[in-house]
Design a protein around this motif. Structure first.
Motif, PDB file in Angstrom:
ATOM      1  N   LEU A  87       1.339  -2.538  -7.029  1.00 44.43           N
ATOM      2  CA  LEU A  87       1.085  -1.202  -6.483  1.00 44.43           C
ATOM      3  C   LEU A  87       1.851  -1.088  -5.178  1.00 44.43           C
ATOM      4  O   LEU A  87       1.819  -2.013  -4.363  1.00 44.43           O
ATOM      5  N   ASP A  92       2.413   0.554  -1.392  1.00 46.12           N
ATOM      6  CA  ASP A  92       1.455   0.913  -0.348  1.00 46.12           C
ATOM      7  C   ASP A  92       0.946   2.338  -0.556  1.00 46.12           C
ATOM      8  O   ASP A  92      -0.249   2.612  -0.391  1.00 46.12           O
ATOM      9  N   ALA A 115      -1.525   2.336  -3.392  1.00 41.94           N
ATOM     10  CA  ALA A 115      -2.769   1.698  -2.963  1.00 41.94           C
ATOM     11  C   ALA A 115      -3.593   2.652  -2.098  1.00 41.94           C
ATOM     12  O   ALA A 115      -4.822   2.724  -2.240  1.00 41.94           O
ATOM     13  N   ASN A 162      -7.254   3.999  -2.980  1.00 41.15           N
ATOM     14  CA  ASN A 162      -8.364   3.899  -2.026  1.00 41.15           C
ATOM     15  C   ASN A 162      -9.055   5.244  -1.854  1.00 41.15           C
ATOM     16  O   ASN A 162     -10.285   5.326  -1.824  1.00 41.15           O
TER      17      ASN A 162
END
Length: 146
Positions: free
Chosen positions: A129, A131, A134, A138
């Motif tokens: 993944l 950044d 990710a 999140n």
């Protein structure tokens, strides 16, 4: 590979059910990666979580209730988890003189060293993944728990 291919299920009743199943499957997949990474230290994810919590506390010490409240996996039997860490000589239990009911858990020097090595092994687990992806994930996971 899609979730349908992974679990050999052609369809789901809803996109929500598919997302939930995909999340559970992926969480278990990721947990297995971390478990394998921590195997050389003979540590479980829950045990590393306790050591990491203590490592971040002043004097590497915290009351049992603080540990219980901060665990990622909020299992009911924290005492058994702490006893296993004591058997490995990674923590010690101390009662306060002012209130014998309050038990503080403290990292031993070996516990601190193990927490640091465990953190390095935890960080070594890689998955594909970016950044940006990710961060997006999140956000979605945070939204899901609302």
């Amino acid at each position: 590979m899609t979730i349908e291919e992974e679990i050999r299920q052609a369809q789901f009743n809803s996109v929500q059910q598919k997302a939930g199943m995909n999340l559970i499957f992926t969480a278990n997949w990721l947990s297995n990666l971390y478990t394998s990474a921590l195997k050389p230290l003979d540590l479980s994810l829950q045990q590393l979580n306790v050591l990491t919590i203590l490592k971040g506390q002043p004097n590497h010490m915290a009351p049992v209730n603080l540990i219980r409240d901060r665990l990622i996996d909020r299992m009911p039997n924290v005492s058994r988890l702490l006893n296993k860490l004591m058997e490995k000589e990674l923590i010690q239990k101390d009662r306060t003189l002012s209130d014998q009911r309050v038990v503080h858990i403290k990292l031993t020097p070996l516990g601190l060293e193990t927490a640091e090595k465990g953190g390095e092994l935890f960080q070594s687990v890689a998955y594909v993944l970016s950044d940006h992806q990710a961060e997006e994930l999140n956000g979605l996971l945070n939204e899901m728990r609302k």
